[in-house]
Design a protein around this motif. Structure first.
Motif, PDB file in Angstrom:
ATOM      1  N   ASP A 198       0.827  -1.209   0.000  1.00  0.00           N
ATOM      2  CA  ASP A 198       0.000   0.000   0.000  1.00  0.00           C
ATOM      3  C   ASP A 198       0.865   1.264   0.000  1.00  0.00           C
ATOM      4  O   ASP A 198       0.531   2.261  -0.654  1.00  0.00           O
ATOM      5  CB  ASP A 198      -0.969   0.000   1.178  1.00  0.00           C
ATOM      6  N   SER A 205       1.194   6.629  -6.777  1.00  0.00           N
ATOM      7  CA  SER A 205       0.010   7.422  -7.137  1.00  0.00           C
ATOM      8  C   SER A 205       0.297   8.920  -7.164  1.00  0.00           C
ATOM      9  O   SER A 205      -0.502   9.697  -7.708  1.00  0.00           O
ATOM     10  CB  SER A 205      -1.134   7.133  -6.160  1.00  0.00           C
ATOM     11  N   GLU A 217      -2.598   3.750  -7.808  1.00  0.00           N
ATOM     12  CA  GLU A 217      -3.987   3.810  -7.334  1.00  0.00           C
ATOM     13  C   GLU A 217      -4.611   2.418  -7.291  1.00  0.00           C
ATOM     14  O   GLU A 217      -5.389   2.101  -6.385  1.00  0.00           O
ATOM     15  CB  GLU A 217      -4.792   4.742  -8.240  1.00  0.00           C
ATOM     16  N   THR A 218      -4.257   1.602  -8.279  1.00  0.00           N
ATOM     17  CA  THR A 218      -4.763   0.219  -8.290  1.00  0.00           C
ATOM     18  C   THR A 218      -4.244  -0.559  -7.085  1.00  0.00           C
ATOM     19  O   THR A 218      -4.995  -1.295  -6.437  1.00  0.00           O
ATOM     20  CB  THR A 218      -4.340  -0.492  -9.590  1.00  0.00           C
ATOM     21  N   VAL A 220      -3.296   0.617  -4.177  1.00  0.00           N
ATOM     22  CA  VAL A 220      -3.954   1.100  -2.959  1.00  0.00           C
ATOM     23  C   VAL A 220      -5.337   0.482  -2.815  1.00  0.00           C
ATOM     24  O   VAL A 220      -5.769   0.131  -1.707  1.00  0.00           O
ATOM     25  CB  VAL A 220      -4.042   2.641  -2.978  1.00  0.00           C
ATOM     26  N   ARG A 221      -6.034   0.309  -3.937  1.00  0.00           N
ATOM     27  CA  ARG A 221      -7.384  -0.259  -3.896  1.00  0.00           C
ATOM     28  C   ARG A 221      -7.374  -1.754  -3.615  1.00  0.00           C
ATOM     29  O   ARG A 221      -8.237  -2.254  -2.880  1.00  0.00           O
ATOM     30  CB  ARG A 221      -8.121   0.005  -5.218  1.00  0.00           C
ATOM     31  N   VAL A 222      -6.429  -2.466  -4.206  1.00  0.00           N
ATOM     32  CA  VAL A 222      -6.510  -3.929  -4.154  1.00  0.00           C
ATOM     33  C   VAL A 222      -5.801  -4.561  -2.961  1.00  0.00           C
ATOM     34  O   VAL A 222      -6.083  -5.713  -2.627  1.00  0.00           O
ATOM     35  CB  VAL A 222      -5.946  -4.563  -5.459  1.00  0.00           C
ATOM     36  N   SER A 225      -7.973  -6.232  -0.371  1.00  0.00           N
ATOM     37  CA  SER A 225      -8.563  -7.464  -0.893  1.00  0.00           C
ATOM     38  C   SER A 225      -7.539  -8.584  -0.960  1.00  0.00           C
ATOM     39  O   SER A 225      -7.856  -9.749  -0.702  1.00  0.00           O
ATOM     40  CB  SER A 225      -9.144  -7.213  -2.291  1.00  0.00           C
TER      41      SER A 225
END
Length: 318
Positions: A198, A205, A217-218, A220-222, A225
């Protein structure tokens, strides 16, 4: 992530060859050992990132380093001598000890499922939040991680030992040391990368380059998960590996052999009906049968433990 760990474990056989007098024997034995230990290593990798939650980002890597060093000391200075003593004086105890470890793994996997269903993990989270001193919290987290790792490391070393029983005592010692070094480096290297994904994503980013920003950004999002998926895979692996060890132990000790024989028979029937997918289907049915058996044994242990322990989730720090 799981496939990467499997590839890492396959490399352990190559490293072990350098430490062994009989290259062919050790590579074959270590290959079997690492395959059987895969589930335990996945769980070890899934568990450890949770120990840096709530701590300062700049302390994450130093904490992982402390846990890795504690894990390596456990393997080399405690578990390795114990394994060699067992090999020399009480090899008949290896299978029963493996089954005890397999029972714990089944308990751990089942208890994690119970935690999610009953929300028991909230108790442990509140305990951590109540610790005001960051240094004390760090000390608690490192200590808890090393204690949990000791159990998982013991199972890894026992699985490896069971596959090296045909080698000399000295060769076994070198091979176990090589396995310990490779697995520790691989597990905690992967953990360090997972924990910092992250931060890497956040840094990317903010770059001027549009592609870098998009990748960041991807990430940070994933990442959340990825951690959740890894934890789920770890839980499934505990049930599969724990149940598999128990089934194998029943065969070795000639106790209730109808259970492992039934699992193998169902796997053979499914493989026969699967045509070109026979290999995968046979493996999957065997793994599923082991996981179900592990869940049943783990469920019995969970019911017993919950009669005597107020917060059984404290026995399985995740």
């Amino acid at each position: 992530m799981a496939s990467g760990l499997v590839a890492l474990l396959d490399d352990v056989a190559t490293i072990a060859k350098l430490a062994a007098a009989s290259l062919d024997d050790v590579s074959a034995a270590a290959g079997k050992a690492t395959t059987k230990a895969t589930g335990v290593v996945i769980d070890d990798t899934a568990v450890t990132p949770r120990y840096v939650v709530g701590l300062a980002p700049e302390r994450e890597l130093p904490i992982i380093g402390k846990i890795a060093w504690g894990s390596l000391k456990n393997k080399l200075f405690l578990l390795l001598p114990a394994a060699l003593l067992l090999t020399a004086f009480a090899p008949f105890l290896i299978t029963p000890l493996l089954m005890i470890g397999g029972s714990y793994l089944a308990f751990e996997g089942t208890e994690k499922i119970a935690e999610k269903l009953l929300h028991d993990h909230e108790h442990h989270d509140k305990l951590l939040e109540a610790v005001a001193d960051p240094q004390e919290l760090e000390k608690m987290q490192v200590g808890g991680a090393i204690r949990t790792d000791l159990i998982l490391s013991a199972e890894i070393m026992a699985i490896a030992l069971a596959e090296l029983d045909h080698l000399s005592l000295v060769t076994t010692g070198f091979a176990l040391a090589a396995v310990a070094l490779a697995i520790t480096a691989g597990v905690y290297g992967a953990v360090a990368l997972i924990v910092k994904l992250d931060d890497i994503g956040l840094h990317m980013s903010r770059r001027q380059n549009a592609s870098a920003r998009s990748i960041g950004e991807t990430l940070v999002r994933v990442v959340p998960s990825v951690l959740a998926t890894l934890a789920t895979v770890g839980t499934a692996a505990m049930l599969w590996v724990g149940g598999g060890i128990l089934l194998h132990g029943l065969e070795e000790l000639h106790i209730a052999t109808i259970i492992p024989e039934t699992v193998h028979h169902l796997a053979e029937m499914a493989a026969h009906a699967a045509g070109p997918l026979a290999g995968f289907v046979g493996w999957f049915v065997n793994a599923l049968g082991a996981a179900i058996f592990g869940f049943l044994i783990g469920g019995i242990i969970v019911l017993v433990v919950r009669q005597f322990v107020k917060h059984p989730e404290d026995l399985v720090v995740d």
